[in-house]
Design an enzyme around this catalytic site. Structure first.
Site, PDB file in Angstrom:
ATOM      1  N   LYS A  21       0.833  -1.216   0.000  1.00  0.00           N
ATOM      2  CA  LYS A  21       0.000   0.000   0.000  1.00  0.00           C
ATOM      3  C   LYS A  21       0.865   1.263   0.000  1.00  0.00           C
ATOM      4  O   LYS A  21       0.640   2.187  -0.769  1.00  0.00           O
ATOM      5  CB  LYS A  21      -0.927   0.030   1.238  1.00  0.00           C
ATOM      6  CG  LYS A  21      -1.836  -1.179   1.360  1.00  0.00           C
ATOM      7  CD  LYS A  21      -2.734  -1.096   2.591  1.00  0.00           C
ATOM      8  CE  LYS A  21      -1.987  -1.073   3.912  1.00  0.00           C
ATOM      9  NZ  LYS A  21      -1.287  -2.322   4.248  1.00  0.00           N
ATOM     10  N   ARG A  96      -9.954   0.653   8.119  1.00  0.00           N
ATOM     11  CA  ARG A  96      -9.526  -0.702   8.463  1.00  0.00           C
ATOM     12  C   ARG A  96     -10.593  -1.461   9.223  1.00  0.00           C
ATOM     13  O   ARG A  96     -10.373  -2.606   9.605  1.00  0.00           O
ATOM     14  CB  ARG A  96      -8.312  -0.600   9.369  1.00  0.00           C
ATOM     15  CG  ARG A  96      -7.002  -0.939   8.690  1.00  0.00           C
ATOM     16  CD  ARG A  96      -5.931  -0.471   9.656  1.00  0.00           C
ATOM     17  NE  ARG A  96      -4.760  -1.238   9.621  1.00  0.00           N
ATOM     18  CZ  ARG A  96      -3.635  -0.828   9.046  1.00  0.00           C
ATOM     19  NH1 ARG A  96      -3.597   0.284   8.362  1.00  0.00           N
ATOM     20  NH2 ARG A  96      -2.567  -1.554   9.136  1.00  0.00           N
ATOM     21  N   ARG A 135      11.930  -5.332   5.267  1.00  0.00           N
ATOM     22  CA  ARG A 135      11.614  -3.936   4.951  1.00  0.00           C
ATOM     23  C   ARG A 135      12.464  -2.950   5.747  1.00  0.00           C
ATOM     24  O   ARG A 135      12.719  -3.120   6.930  1.00  0.00           O
ATOM     25  CB  ARG A 135      10.141  -3.663   5.245  1.00  0.00           C
ATOM     26  CG  ARG A 135       9.829  -2.170   5.154  1.00  0.00           C
ATOM     27  CD  ARG A 135       8.391  -1.887   5.128  1.00  0.00           C
ATOM     28  NE  ARG A 135       7.713  -2.277   6.348  1.00  0.00           N
ATOM     29  CZ  ARG A 135       6.411  -2.160   6.514  1.00  0.00           C
ATOM     30  NH1 ARG A 135       5.667  -1.691   5.523  1.00  0.00           N
ATOM     31  NH2 ARG A 135       5.848  -2.524   7.637  1.00  0.00           N
ATOM     32  N   ARG A 168      10.953  -0.841  11.231  1.00  0.00           N
ATOM     33  CA  ARG A 168       9.854  -0.514  12.126  1.00  0.00           C
ATOM     34  C   ARG A 168       9.799  -1.488  13.295  1.00  0.00           C
ATOM     35  O   ARG A 168      10.045  -2.679  13.116  1.00  0.00           O
ATOM     36  CB  ARG A 168       8.532  -0.574  11.346  1.00  0.00           C
ATOM     37  CG  ARG A 168       8.190   0.757  10.734  1.00  0.00           C
ATOM     38  CD  ARG A 168       7.043   0.700   9.784  1.00  0.00           C
ATOM     39  NE  ARG A 168       5.863  -0.047  10.221  1.00  0.00           N
ATOM     40  CZ  ARG A 168       4.754  -0.134   9.496  1.00  0.00           C
ATOM     41  NH1 ARG A 168       4.683   0.488   8.324  1.00  0.00           N
ATOM     42  NH2 ARG A 168       3.722  -0.825   9.911  1.00  0.00           N
ATOM     43  N   ARG A 179      -0.278  -8.825  13.477  1.00  0.00           N
ATOM     44  CA  ARG A 179      -0.864  -7.809  12.583  1.00  0.00           C
ATOM     45  C   ARG A 179      -1.649  -8.480  11.454  1.00  0.00           C
ATOM     46  O   ARG A 179      -2.712  -8.010  11.051  1.00  0.00           O
ATOM     47  CB  ARG A 179       0.238  -6.918  11.989  1.00  0.00           C
ATOM     48  CG  ARG A 179       0.733  -5.870  12.966  1.00  0.00           C
ATOM     49  CD  ARG A 179       2.064  -5.300  12.541  1.00  0.00           C
ATOM     50  NE  ARG A 179       2.066  -4.690  11.245  1.00  0.00           N
ATOM     51  CZ  ARG A 179       3.144  -4.573  10.472  1.00  0.00           C
ATOM     52  NH1 ARG A 179       4.315  -5.030  10.903  1.00  0.00           N
ATOM     53  NH2 ARG A 179       3.071  -3.988   9.309  1.00  0.00           N
TER      54      ARG A 179
END
Ligand code: AP5
Ligand code: MG
Length: 232
Positions: A21, A96, A135, A168, A179
């Site tokens: 996203k 969400r 990431r 993160r 998550r």
């Protein structure tokens, strides 16, 4: 073309954590000249600045839980009312939950704005795990990189703003799993919510980054670069 007659383009990007996203909305925001509204980035900004909202959100984010609707909705609705959103906005990670989707619908209607489309980036669970664990994010502009799939030109630095890259805190293996579970339970029902409204466009998010972007532009009906001018 999904834009309304007035060419304003309000688009939602759905998809699990790691679906792409942030990557896709950052590229599209540049291409179309409309802002990207990422609820995750707004929370991280508030956490960095140690605001009351940031302090409230941090405990949920660190656990991989959703921040309560009451906090999230107010923050995003406030953002849409800003001047740069007058010609459109790309929602990344919002809504969400069904109550968030209903609140967005009501707020857009109140401001005389219409939702053009909901792009759902579809990616398999195993690939999501691989993407999130590799990431790296930019501290300056929030851009996403990946050690193997999308490495920065200079190690540890953002290609766009040269700021430092970091991992993160919620990209730890146990938090990633949670998550994803939260996504399947609380966010995936939005697919049907928007399908019923005839707004859902599912795109294969497992292709290379550029191929996903082309597919997104195709479903939005803006595949010709010349058409970008109409939105800039
Ligand atoms: P948020 O920041 O929104 O995180 P998320 O939804 O978990 O999604 P991610 O940012 O992890 O993934 P992404 O889809 O943006 O993928 P990316 O492009 O980076 O939210 C964080 C937290 O804030 C939530 O857990 C929650 O606590 C809270 N929150 C936020 N919004 C909320 C809301 N509305 N309500 C309540 N709480 C909320 O890509 C991932 C990686 O893959 C990158 O390394 C990238 O380089 C790579 N990649 C991307 N595309 C490709 C591709 N096509 N091929 C190969 N690699 C790719
Ligand atoms: Mg993101």
């Amino acid at each position: 073309m999904v834009a309304g007659a007035d060419s304003r383009l309000y688009l939602i990007f759905l998809g699990a954590p790691g679906a792409g996203k942030g990557t896709q909305t950052a590229m599209l925001s540049q291409a179309l000249g409309i802002p990207r509204i990422s609820s995750g980035d707004l929370f991280r900004e508030n956490i960095k600045n140690q605001t009351p909202l940031g302090r409230q959100a941090k405990a949920y984010i660190d656990r991989g839980e959703l921040v309560p609707d009451a906090v999230t909705v107010g923050m995003v609705i406030h953002r849409i009312a800003e001047d740069d959103c007058v010609r459109g906005a790309l929602f990344d990670g919002f809504p969400r939950t069904i109550p968030q989707a209903e609140a967005l619908e009501a707020a857009l209607a109140e401001q005389g704005k219409t939702l053009g489309a909901v792009v759902d980036l579809v990616v398999d669970h195993e690939i999501l795990l691989e993407r999130l664990s590799g990431r790296w994010m930019c501290r300056g502009c929030g851009a996403s990189y990946h050690l193997a799939f999308h490495p920065p030109k200079t190690e540890g630095k953002c290609d766009t703003c040269s700021a430092e890259l970091y991992q993160r805190e919620d990209d730890r293996a146990d938090t990633i799993e949670h998550r994803l579970l939260v996504y399947y339970r609380q966010t995936a029902p939005l697919q049907n919510f928007y399908r019923q409204r005839g707004l859902l466009y599912q795109v294969n998010g497992e292709q290379a980054i550029e191929a996903v972007q082309e597919a997104v532009l195709r479903v939005l009906g803006v595949s010709q670069p010349a058409e970008y001018a109409g939105f800039g």
